[in-house]
Design an enzyme around this catalytic site. Structure first.
Site, PDB file in Angstrom:
ATOM      1  N   GLY A  31      36.049  32.563  50.446  1.00 55.15           N
ATOM      2  CA  GLY A  31      35.945  31.996  51.781  1.00 55.15           C
ATOM      3  C   GLY A  31      37.247  31.381  52.244  1.00 55.15           C
ATOM      4  O   GLY A  31      37.465  31.217  53.459  1.00 55.15           O
ATOM      5  N   PRO A 134      30.973  44.982  34.183  1.00 49.22           N
ATOM      6  CA  PRO A 134      30.885  43.718  34.920  1.00 49.22           C
ATOM      7  C   PRO A 134      32.238  43.035  35.020  1.00 49.22           C
ATOM      8  O   PRO A 134      33.069  43.138  34.122  1.00 49.22           O
ATOM      9  CB  PRO A 134      29.924  42.871  34.062  1.00 49.22           C
ATOM     10  CG  PRO A 134      29.201  43.846  33.188  1.00 49.22           C
ATOM     11  CD  PRO A 134      30.170  44.955  32.943  1.00 49.22           C
ATOM     12  N   GLY A 136      34.027  39.162  36.475  1.00 46.31           N
ATOM     13  CA  GLY A 136      33.897  37.828  37.029  1.00 46.31           C
ATOM     14  C   GLY A 136      35.223  37.460  37.660  1.00 46.31           C
ATOM     15  O   GLY A 136      36.181  38.217  37.596  1.00 46.31           O
ATOM     16  N   CYS A 137      35.285  36.276  38.258  1.00 49.09           N
ATOM     17  CA  CYS A 137      36.519  35.851  38.922  1.00 49.09           C
ATOM     18  C   CYS A 137      36.534  34.335  39.033  1.00 49.09           C
ATOM     19  O   CYS A 137      35.501  33.721  39.338  1.00 49.09           O
ATOM     20  CB  CYS A 137      36.604  36.485  40.313  1.00 49.09           C
ATOM     21  SG  CYS A 137      38.108  36.067  41.230  1.00 49.09           S
ATOM     22  N   HIS A 179      42.110  44.546  39.400  1.00 48.43           N
ATOM     23  CA  HIS A 179      41.472  43.339  39.929  1.00 48.43           C
ATOM     24  C   HIS A 179      42.507  42.431  40.591  1.00 48.43           C
ATOM     25  O   HIS A 179      42.296  41.929  41.707  1.00 48.43           O
ATOM     26  CB  HIS A 179      40.786  42.599  38.769  1.00 48.43           C
ATOM     27  CG  HIS A 179      40.069  41.346  39.162  1.00 48.43           C
ATOM     28  ND1 HIS A 179      38.687  41.248  39.195  1.00 48.43           N
ATOM     29  CD2 HIS A 179      40.531  40.123  39.538  1.00 48.43           C
ATOM     30  CE1 HIS A 179      38.340  40.025  39.573  1.00 48.43           C
ATOM     31  NE2 HIS A 179      39.444  39.317  39.782  1.00 48.43           N
ATOM     32  N   GLU A 180      43.650  42.228  39.914  1.00 45.20           N
ATOM     33  CA  GLU A 180      44.665  41.314  40.433  1.00 45.20           C
ATOM     34  C   GLU A 180      45.404  41.902  41.639  1.00 45.20           C
ATOM     35  O   GLU A 180      45.722  41.180  42.596  1.00 45.20           O
ATOM     36  CB  GLU A 180      45.657  40.930  39.339  1.00 45.20           C
ATOM     37  CG  GLU A 180      45.030  40.253  38.129  1.00 45.20           C
ATOM     38  CD  GLU A 180      44.189  39.034  38.483  1.00 45.20           C
ATOM     39  OE1 GLU A 180      44.478  38.368  39.508  1.00 45.20           O
ATOM     40  OE2 GLU A 180      43.230  38.735  37.756  1.00 45.20           O
ATOM     41  N   HIS A 183      43.482  41.261  44.635  1.00 50.96           N
ATOM     42  CA  HIS A 183      43.702  39.905  45.151  1.00 50.96           C
ATOM     43  C   HIS A 183      44.909  39.867  46.087  1.00 50.96           C
ATOM     44  O   HIS A 183      44.873  39.235  47.151  1.00 50.96           O
ATOM     45  CB  HIS A 183      43.953  38.930  43.999  1.00 50.96           C
ATOM     46  CG  HIS A 183      42.721  38.279  43.456  1.00 50.96           C
ATOM     47  ND1 HIS A 183      41.873  37.516  44.230  1.00 50.96           N
ATOM     48  CD2 HIS A 183      42.197  38.266  42.204  1.00 50.96           C
ATOM     49  CE1 HIS A 183      40.874  37.062  43.488  1.00 50.96           C
ATOM     50  NE2 HIS A 183      41.050  37.506  42.249  1.00 50.96           N
TER      51      HIS A 183
END
Length: 207
Positions: A31, A134, A136-137, A179-180, A183
């Site tokens: 968010g 799976p 997570g973060c 994943h990074e 980001h």
């Protein structure tokens, strides 16, 4: 329960150890606008400054405090194309101690690698096989979802000294890289996961 479901259940406790359930102050949470923007490229000259060192030191410290294996600069509020990743023997020992079997480690292609810092990273796919596991973060603590990722990528970037580096990674390291880099492009894993697999880790562990 299918074999895949059993595997994902065994991985859940492992994800708890990698994703912060303590909502650390220094990690920006889902968010936050900084997590939704494409991070800015880094000038090579900036890498030689104290400011760059402060950013990377804080990233590494935050990642280690929260027992993560990867962190991107936007997660500490810096909209810069930098990420760090690390998977040590301590990580591996902690996973085994939690009861994750060797067959799971092999399936996820987990391998130890030292701390690595990448600046202005880009990757190309070298093994297009899609692997679902799976994730997570630290920016979405307490949750996980199954995310499809390419098995192998070749990463090109600068390191913390401004030197050009290339890394061909497969399995677990390749997943962290993807994943990074997401980001750095303003994308969280929840945008790429199978939405039907999104769940609360507390519920899974206490069921």
């Amino acid at each position: 329960m299918t074999g895949s479901s059993k595997l994902n259940l065994r991985v859940t406790k492992f994800l708890v150890s990698l994703s912060s359930l303590r909502s650390p102050v220094k990690v920006r949470q889902v968010g936050d606008p900084v997590l939704q923007c494409i991070a800015q490229p880094v000038d090579k000259e900036f890498i030689q400054t104290r400011e760059f060192k402060k950013v990377t030191d804080l990233m590494v410290k935050t990642m280690r405090i929260n027992k993560g294996v990867g962190i991107a600069a936007p997660q500490i509020g810096e909209s810069l194309q930098i990420f760090a990743m690390e998977f040590s023997e301590k990580h591996l020992h902690a996973i085994r101690k939690r009861g994750i079997k060797e067959e799971v480690l092999q399936t996820m292609e987990m391998s130890v690698f030292p701390l690595k810092i990448f600046v202005n990273p880009e990757f190309k796919v070298i093994d297009p096989k899609i692997i679902e596991f799976p994730e997570g973060c630290m920016s979405i603590p307490g949750f996980k979802g199954i995310v499809p990722r390419y098995r192998g990528v070749e990463l090109e970037a600068m390191d913390e000294n401004g030197e050009e580096v290339t890394w061909k990674a497969y399995g677990w390291p390749a997943r962290i890289i993807q994943h990074e880099v997401d980001h750095l492009n303003g994308t969280l894993y929840i945008k790429k996961m199978n939405p039907e697999t999104f769940e609360n880790l507390y519920w899974k562990l206490n069921a």
